[in-house]
Design a protein around this motif. Structure first.
Motif, PDB file in Angstrom:
ATOM      1  N   LYS A  75       3.455 -21.731  11.968  1.00  0.00           N
ATOM      2  CA  LYS A  75       4.864 -21.727  11.552  1.00  0.00           C
ATOM      3  C   LYS A  75       5.672 -22.845  12.202  1.00  0.00           C
ATOM      4  N   ALA A  76       5.182 -23.346  13.342  1.00  0.00           N
ATOM      5  CA  ALA A  76       5.901 -24.435  14.015  1.00  0.00           C
ATOM      6  C   ALA A  76       6.002 -25.640  13.089  1.00  0.00           C
ATOM      7  N   SER A  77       4.944 -25.882  12.274  1.00  0.00           N
ATOM      8  CA  SER A  77       4.996 -27.022  11.355  1.00  0.00           C
ATOM      9  C   SER A  77       5.317 -26.597   9.922  1.00  0.00           C
ATOM     10  N   ALA A  78       5.467 -25.313   9.678  1.00  0.00           N
ATOM     11  CA  ALA A  78       5.840 -24.816   8.344  1.00  0.00           C
ATOM     12  C   ALA A  78       6.675 -23.557   8.500  1.00  0.00           C
ATOM     13  N   PRO A  79       7.898 -23.701   9.029  1.00  0.00           N
ATOM     14  CA  PRO A  79       8.689 -22.517   9.390  1.00  0.00           C
ATOM     15  C   PRO A  79       9.055 -21.634   8.205  1.00  0.00           C
ATOM     16  N   GLU A  80       9.035 -22.190   6.996  1.00  0.00           N
ATOM     17  CA  GLU A  80       9.421 -21.416   5.811  1.00  0.00           C
ATOM     18  C   GLU A  80       8.264 -20.619   5.221  1.00  0.00           C
ATOM     19  N   SER A  81       7.051 -20.815   5.746  1.00  0.00           N
ATOM     20  CA  SER A  81       5.876 -20.163   5.167  1.00  0.00           C
ATOM     21  C   SER A  81       5.945 -18.647   5.307  1.00  0.00           C
ATOM     22  N   ARG A  82       5.382 -17.958   4.310  1.00  0.00           N
ATOM     23  CA  ARG A  82       5.279 -16.495   4.341  1.00  0.00           C
ATOM     24  C   ARG A  82       3.862 -16.116   4.749  1.00  0.00           C
ATOM     25  N   VAL A  83       3.761 -14.984   5.456  1.00  0.00           N
ATOM     26  CA  VAL A  83       2.469 -14.547   5.977  1.00  0.00           C
ATOM     27  C   VAL A  83       1.882 -13.459   5.071  1.00  0.00           C
ATOM     28  N   VAL A  84       0.649 -13.677   4.629  1.00  0.00           N
ATOM     29  CA  VAL A  84      -0.030 -12.744   3.726  1.00  0.00           C
ATOM     30  C   VAL A  84      -1.252 -12.171   4.435  1.00  0.00           C
ATOM     31  N   LEU A  85      -1.299 -10.856   4.549  1.00  0.00           N
ATOM     32  CA  LEU A  85      -2.478 -10.190   5.111  1.00  0.00           C
ATOM     33  C   LEU A  85      -3.354  -9.707   3.967  1.00  0.00           C
ATOM     34  N   MET A  86      -4.616 -10.148   3.952  1.00  0.00           N
ATOM     35  CA  MET A  86      -5.556  -9.678   2.939  1.00  0.00           C
ATOM     36  C   MET A  86      -6.130  -8.353   3.420  1.00  0.00           C
ATOM     37  N   SER A  87      -5.971  -7.307   2.606  1.00  0.00           N
ATOM     38  CA  SER A  87      -6.412  -5.982   3.052  1.00  0.00           C
ATOM     39  C   SER A  87      -6.586  -5.047   1.862  1.00  0.00           C
ATOM     40  N   PRO A  88      -7.598  -4.181   1.897  1.00  0.00           N
ATOM     41  CA  PRO A  88      -7.777  -3.226   0.795  1.00  0.00           C
ATOM     42  C   PRO A  88      -6.582  -2.280   0.656  1.00  0.00           C
ATOM     43  N   GLN A  89      -5.756  -2.184   1.698  1.00  0.00           N
ATOM     44  CA  GLN A  89      -4.581  -1.315   1.618  1.00  0.00           C
ATOM     45  C   GLN A  89      -3.374  -1.993   0.985  1.00  0.00           C
ATOM     46  N   GLY A  90      -3.519  -3.274   0.638  1.00  0.00           N
ATOM     47  CA  GLY A  90      -2.363  -4.031   0.139  1.00  0.00           C
ATOM     48  C   GLY A  90      -2.024  -3.752  -1.310  1.00  0.00           C
ATOM     49  N   ARG A  91      -0.946  -4.408  -1.764  1.00  0.00           N
ATOM     50  CA  ARG A  91      -0.550  -4.332  -3.163  1.00  0.00           C
ATOM     51  C   ARG A  91      -1.594  -5.087  -3.980  1.00  0.00           C
ATOM     52  N   ARG A  92      -1.960  -4.522  -5.122  1.00  0.00           N
ATOM     53  CA  ARG A  92      -3.004  -5.147  -5.935  1.00  0.00           C
ATOM     54  C   ARG A  92      -2.534  -6.492  -6.487  1.00  0.00           C
ATOM     55  N   PHE A  93      -3.283  -7.527  -6.184  1.00  0.00           N
ATOM     56  CA  PHE A  93      -2.931  -8.878  -6.626  1.00  0.00           C
ATOM     57  C   PHE A  93      -3.011  -8.990  -8.142  1.00  0.00           C
ATOM     58  N   ASN A  94      -2.018  -9.685  -8.726  1.00  0.00           N
ATOM     59  CA  ASN A  94      -2.044  -9.924 -10.177  1.00  0.00           C
ATOM     60  C   ASN A  94      -1.299 -11.218 -10.486  1.00  0.00           C
ATOM     61  N   GLN A  95      -1.186 -11.535 -11.768  1.00  0.00           N
ATOM     62  CA  GLN A  95      -0.589 -12.810 -12.168  1.00  0.00           C
ATOM     63  C   GLN A  95       0.888 -12.892 -11.771  1.00  0.00           C
ATOM     64  N   ALA A  96       1.579 -11.751 -11.788  1.00  0.00           N
ATOM     65  CA  ALA A  96       3.004 -11.757 -11.419  1.00  0.00           C
ATOM     66  C   ALA A  96       3.169 -12.123  -9.939  1.00  0.00           C
ATOM     67  N   ILE A  97       2.282 -11.605  -9.088  1.00  0.00           N
ATOM     68  CA  ILE A  97       2.349 -11.957  -7.666  1.00  0.00           C
ATOM     69  C   ILE A  97       1.962 -13.435  -7.486  1.00  0.00           C
ATOM     70  N   ALA A  98       0.984 -13.891  -8.257  1.00  0.00           N
ATOM     71  CA  ALA A  98       0.596 -15.304  -8.197  1.00  0.00           C
ATOM     72  C   ALA A  98       1.802 -16.190  -8.517  1.00  0.00           C
ATOM     73  N   GLN A  99       2.562 -15.815  -9.546  1.00  0.00           N
ATOM     74  CA  GLN A  99       3.768 -16.585  -9.931  1.00  0.00           C
ATOM     75  C   GLN A  99       4.782 -16.589  -8.793  1.00  0.00           C
ATOM     76  N   GLU A 100       4.996 -15.422  -8.208  1.00  0.00           N
ATOM     77  CA  GLU A 100       5.952 -15.314  -7.102  1.00  0.00           C
ATOM     78  C   GLU A 100       5.506 -16.207  -5.931  1.00  0.00           C
ATOM     79  N   PHE A 101       4.222 -16.146  -5.583  1.00  0.00           N
ATOM     80  CA  PHE A 101       3.706 -16.966  -4.476  1.00  0.00           C
ATOM     81  C   PHE A 101       3.837 -18.459  -4.771  1.00  0.00           C
ATOM     82  N   ALA A 102       3.645 -18.825  -6.057  1.00  0.00           N
ATOM     83  CA  ALA A 102       3.666 -20.247  -6.413  1.00  0.00           C
ATOM     84  C   ALA A 102       5.048 -20.864  -6.192  1.00  0.00           C
ATOM     85  N   SER A 103       6.071 -20.030  -6.103  1.00  0.00           N
ATOM     86  CA  SER A 103       7.418 -20.571  -5.912  1.00  0.00           C
ATOM     87  C   SER A 103       7.802 -20.650  -4.431  1.00  0.00           C
ATOM     88  N   LEU A 104       6.890 -20.241  -3.537  1.00  0.00           N
ATOM     89  CA  LEU A 104       7.195 -20.266  -2.099  1.00  0.00           C
ATOM     90  C   LEU A 104       6.815 -21.627  -1.497  1.00  0.00           C
TER      91      LEU A 104
END
Ligand code: 4GX
Length: 262
Positions: A75-104
Motif C-alpha cells: 500500500k505504500a506504493s499503491a495507497p488506493e488499492s483494495r485488499v481482496v482475500l481469496m476464501s471459500p467463505q467469500g462472496r461468489r465471484f461473478n462478472q458483476a464483481i469483475a466489472q466493479e474490480f475493473a474500475s478500481l
C-alpha cells in the motif's frame, strides 16, 4: 491498474504474468502486476508464515504479522488499492464483481494456504472476501489469478482491436451464440447457412435466438434474474408454439407422449 499478489508461492504467478493478454497489458502499461513472497516479510530466522491454531485442532493458520507487513508495504506504493482475500467463505465471484474490480485503481490479493489466515487480518485489513466457487483448493493463488484474469480483460485497451468485452457472454446475462470458422463443412457438419449469407440483420437475429435458447436450455437461472426485451419474449413464444405443435401432433396420432412411449 495495479495488481499485487501476496503469497508464499510467488513463482506460481509469474508464468501467468508472462503470457497472453495479461503480458500485453503489462507491456503496454495498462496494468502492473507483482507477486510478493510473504517470507520476505517475516522477521524470524526460519521465515515462519504459519503457526498452530489457538484452541487446538488440526491444520495451520497464516500468521498475521507477515501479512500485515506485506499489505502495508504494498500500500505504500499503491495507497488506493483494495485488499481482496481469496476464501471459500467469500462472496461468489461473478462478472458483476469483475466489472466493479475493473474500475478500481488497484487490487492486492491475499492468498492463504492451510486452514486460512488469522481472523484479525480478515477483520482489519480486508476490503473484499471473494470465493471462485464451492470447492476447496490447496491455496488462494489460482483463485487470485482467476479473478485477475477476468478483471484484466475488462480494462479498456487490454483486449486489443478485435474483441469487445461488452457484446459477449454474461455482460447481457445470456450465454453466447455458437461460433464457426472455416471449413464450411467439417466431418459432415455444415455451418448454419445464415452465417454464410452476408445478411447482417438476419445473422444478428440468428445470434440472439441461439443465445436465448441456449440460455433457456442450459442456464434458466440466468433468465430468471433478468428482464426480457419484447423481441426476446417474441422468440420464446415462437419456440413454445413450435413445441406445442410438436406435442399436439404426437397426441393426435396417438403416440402418447404422456405415457412415455416413443
Ligand atoms: N475460492 N481456497 C484459500 C485458505 C483459506 C481458508 C479460509 C482464507 C480463509 C478458494 C475458493 C479456496 C482454499 C483458498 C483455502 N484462506 N479461494 N485457502 N474456493 O478454496 O477462493
Amino acid at each position: 491498474m495495479k495488481f499485487a499478489v501476496l503469497t508464499i508461492f510467488p513463482e506460481m504467478c509469474r508464468p501467468f504474468f508472462e503470457h497472453g493478454i495479461v503480458r500485453r497489458a503489462i507491456e503496454s502499461g495498462k496494468i502492473s502486476a507483482s507477486a510478493a513472497d510473504l517470507r520476505d516479510f517475516t522477521s524470524d530466522r526460519h521465515k515462519t508464515t504459519d503457526d498452530r491454531p489457538y484452541g487446538g485442532g488440526c491444520g495451520m493458520v497464516m500468521k498475521p504479522e507477515p501479512l500485515a507487513a506485506a499489505i502495508r508495504s504494498t500500500k505504500a506504493s499503491a495507497p488506493e488499492s483494495r485488499v481482496v482475500l481469496m476464501s471459500p467463505q467469500g462472496r461468489r465471484f461473478n462478472q458483476a464483481i469483475a466489472q466493479e474490480f475493473a474500475s478500481l485503481p488497484g487490487l492486492i490479493f491475499i492468498c492463504g494456504r492451510y486452514e486460512g489466515v488469522d481472523e484479525r487480518i480478515c477483520q482489519n485489513f480486508v476490503d473484499y472476501e471473494v470465493s471462485i466457487g464451492d470447492y476447496v483448493m490447496t491455496g488462494g493463488e489460482l483463485a487470485a489469478m482467476v479473478v485477475m484474469d477476468a478483471v484484466v480483460r475488462l480494462i479498456p485497451g487490454t483486449l486489443g482491436g478485435e474483441a469487445s468485452a461488452e457484446r459477449e457472454s454474461f455482460s447481457n446475462d445470456l450465454l453466447e451464440h455458437g461460433h464457426y470458422t472455416r471449413p464450411p463443412v467439417f466431418e459432415g457438419e455444415a455451418v448454419p447457412e445464415v452465417l454464410l449469407s452476408g445478411h447482417h440483420a438476419e445473422i444478428e437475429s440468428w445470434r440472439l435466438e441461439t443465445s436465448l435458447i441456449h440460455t433457456a436450455l442450459k442456464r434458466k437461472d440466468l433468465l430468471q434474474n433478468r428482464c426480457l426485451s419484447s423481441k426476446e419474449v417474441e422468440i420464446l413464444k415462437r419456440w413454445r408454439r413450435e413445441i406445442d405443435t410438436l406435442i399436439h401432433g404426437q397426441s393426435v396420432c396417438g403416440a402418447g407422449s404422456l405415457s412415455g412411449g416413443q
